[in-house]
Design an enzyme around this catalytic site. Structure first.
Site, PDB file in Angstrom:
ATOM      1  N   THR A 187      51.659  -5.285  87.770  1.00 40.29           N
ATOM      2  CA  THR A 187      51.840  -4.159  88.694  1.00 40.29           C
ATOM      3  C   THR A 187      50.773  -3.095  88.455  1.00 40.29           C
ATOM      4  O   THR A 187      50.660  -2.587  87.347  1.00 40.29           O
ATOM      5  CB  THR A 187      53.235  -3.515  88.470  1.00 40.29           C
ATOM      6  OG1 THR A 187      54.179  -4.552  88.309  1.00 40.29           O
ATOM      7  CG2 THR A 187      53.611  -2.594  89.605  1.00 40.29           C
ATOM      8  N   ASP A 237      20.324  15.412  56.049  1.00 44.70           N
ATOM      9  CA  ASP A 237      21.704  15.292  55.552  1.00 44.70           C
ATOM     10  C   ASP A 237      21.868  16.123  54.276  1.00 44.70           C
ATOM     11  O   ASP A 237      21.978  15.586  53.181  1.00 44.70           O
ATOM     12  CB  ASP A 237      21.983  13.790  55.294  1.00 44.70           C
ATOM     13  CG  ASP A 237      23.393  13.516  54.817  1.00 44.70           C
ATOM     14  OD1 ASP A 237      24.271  14.373  55.006  1.00 44.70           O
ATOM     15  OD2 ASP A 237      23.613  12.430  54.236  1.00 44.70           O
ATOM     16  N   GLY A 273      53.096 -10.265  82.255  1.00 44.83           N
ATOM     17  CA  GLY A 273      52.256  -9.990  83.435  1.00 44.83           C
ATOM     18  C   GLY A 273      51.029 -10.901  83.422  1.00 44.83           C
ATOM     19  O   GLY A 273      50.596 -11.349  82.347  1.00 44.83           O
ATOM     20  N   ASP A 274      50.451 -11.144  84.600  1.00 48.33           N
ATOM     21  CA  ASP A 274      49.316 -12.086  84.644  1.00 48.33           C
ATOM     22  C   ASP A 274      47.976 -11.418  84.280  1.00 48.33           C
ATOM     23  O   ASP A 274      46.919 -12.013  84.433  1.00 48.33           O
ATOM     24  CB  ASP A 274      49.224 -12.768  86.018  1.00 48.33           C
ATOM     25  CG  ASP A 274      48.929 -11.768  87.132  1.00 48.33           C
ATOM     26  OD1 ASP A 274      48.767 -10.567  86.833  1.00 48.33           O
ATOM     27  OD2 ASP A 274      48.875 -12.194  88.300  1.00 48.33           O
TER      28      ASP A 274
HETATM   29  C1  SPV Z   1      27.301   9.135  55.067  1.00 41.84           C
HETATM   30  O1  SPV Z   1      27.486   8.253  55.916  1.00 41.84           O
HETATM   31  O2  SPV Z   1      26.901  10.259  55.370  1.00 41.84           O
HETATM   32  C2  SPV Z   1      27.585   8.874  53.659  1.00 41.84           C
HETATM   33  C3  SPV Z   1      27.467   7.504  53.136  1.00 41.84           C
HETATM   34  O3  SPV Z   1      27.852   9.806  52.939  1.00 41.84           O
HETATM   35  S1  SPV Z   1      25.880   7.366  52.465  1.00 41.84           S
HETATM   36  O4  SPV Z   1      24.911   7.682  53.513  1.00 41.84           O
HETATM   37  O5  SPV Z   1      25.737   6.000  51.983  1.00 41.84           O
HETATM   38  O6  SPV Z   1      25.758   8.316  51.357  1.00 41.84           O
HETATM   39 MG    MG Z   2      27.444  11.669  53.777  1.00 45.16          MG
END
Ligand code: SPV
Ligand code: MG
Length: 345
Positions: A36, A118, A4-5
């Site tokens: 198409t 975290d 197809g193009d």
């Molecule tokens: C994350 O991305 O949450 C990780 C990798 O666990 S690190 O932040 O390097 O621990």
């Molecule tokens: Mg992590």
């Protein structure tokens, strides 16, 4: 060759050029027919994407990619939008197309996006919500950052849930107690699990798993916690023997030496178990060099989040400084593009 193009523009143009030059070598002919665009073609396209995104197809694709590729490249996604970037970004380099193979759902970025630390504060229900948002708009395989995996009694249930959803792998790290991000290293108190406990968690997870596709990857924190190479290697072999489908080795050093030393020593005794690295600190190394040390998966774990945050903060500051938005407009995505960014079904 008949095509197809629709490959005259966009990233596929380079494939067309390759084909044209190959055909020329043996006097072949390219016949292009007008592409198409109608509802039945759209339907085939949708059905293909639908199939790729179904749990049973998506889940096994990570193992397939590990077998097929010199190195598998994953990028962080923490939302539907970042999932789309991971899914769709394609670049052309020296006549070849390149793209990411899948997505890493990072605990750091999933937490940061919610304005939370975290420390396993964002619970599994919320993490699954993020995974759903990403899965809704993508087809590529997903690796979940499973932090410590939590209590073994809970981990086994989570393995089943992730598997059923079509997640390809979970990576769990050998830490206990209040988990802190590894990049803090020894600046904060972090304790490593015993080999026996962590092996039991791996074994329990593998017993709970129903398919052969899903992977439980063990992440070793010995280098992060300055416990040395020998500790890291002996843990790696123990975790593998307990059933881990792969080993992630992490480091917060800028130089990649300890990572290479680990990989080279591990590969002397084990040619097959997949090795995973997260080069946030040791970011000078290119993918092919990792592959030459036996690495199978490289994870770009937080770059999308780190790119977005300063850009958003700068836009907010500029608006405050100027009492209007005009000054920042040149560095923003055009209004017309943002409203067309998401495809309608
Ligand atoms: C994350 O991305 O949450 C990780 C990798 O666990 S690190 O932040 O390097 O621990
Ligand atoms: Mg992590």
């Amino acid at each position: 060759m008949i095509h197809g193009d629709n490959w005259n523009n966009g990233p596929e143009k380079v494939i067309r050029e390759n084909v044209v030059s190959l055909l020329k070598k043996y006097g072949g002919e390219l016949i292009e027919i007008p592409y198409t665009r109608n509802d039945s073609v759209k339907k085939i396209d949708r059905q293909l994407r639908e199939k790729l995104s179904m749990p049973e197809y998506r889940r096994k694709r990570l193992r397939q990619l590990i077998d097929m590729r010199p190195i598998v490249k994953m990028i962080e996604a923490h939302s539907g939008l970042t999932g789309l970037i991971a899914e769709k970004t394609v670049v052309e380099e020296k006549g070849r197309l390149d793209q990411f193979d899948g997505m890493w759902v990072s605990s750091l970025c999933d937490s940061t996006d919610r304005g939370k630390p975290d420390i396993e504060l964002v619970d599994m229900t919320s993490r699954l919500r993020t995974i759903d948002d990403i899965m809704d708009v993508t087809t590529k395989p997903i690796i979940l950052d499973g932090d410590t995996g939590g209590l073994t009694e809970h981990f086994v249930y989570n393995v089943r849930t992730l598997e059923r959803k079509g997640v390809s792998a979970v990576i769990i790290e050998d830490k206990t107690g209040l988990k802190k991000n590894s990049l803090f290293g020894t600046e904060v108190e972090q304790s490593q699990d015993t080999i026996e406990n962590f092996c039991e968690k791996i074994r329990a997870g593998k017993r709970a798993q129903l398919t052969d596709d899903f992977m439980i990857i063990a992440r070793i924190e010995s280098l992060i916690l300055d416990k040395g190479l020998d500790d890291a290697l002996s843990r790696a072999f123990s975790y593998r023997d307990a059933g881990a489908d792969g080993i992630m080795i992490h480091s917060r050093k800028k130089e990649p030496d300890e990572i290479f030393e680990f990989c080279d020593n591990f590969r002397k005794q084990d040619k097959g178990t997949p090795l995973v690295v997260v080069p946030t600190s040791f970011n000078t190394v290119r993918e092919c060099e990792f592959a030459s040390h036996g690495v199978n998966i490289v994870i770009y774990a937080n770059q999308l989040m780190r790119a977005a945050f300063p850009a958003m903060q700068n836009a907010a500051e500029e608006i405050l400084r100027n009492h209007r938005a005009q000054e920042i407009d040149n560095s923003l995505m055009p209004f017309h593009d943002i409203i067309r960014l998401i495809d309608e079904i």
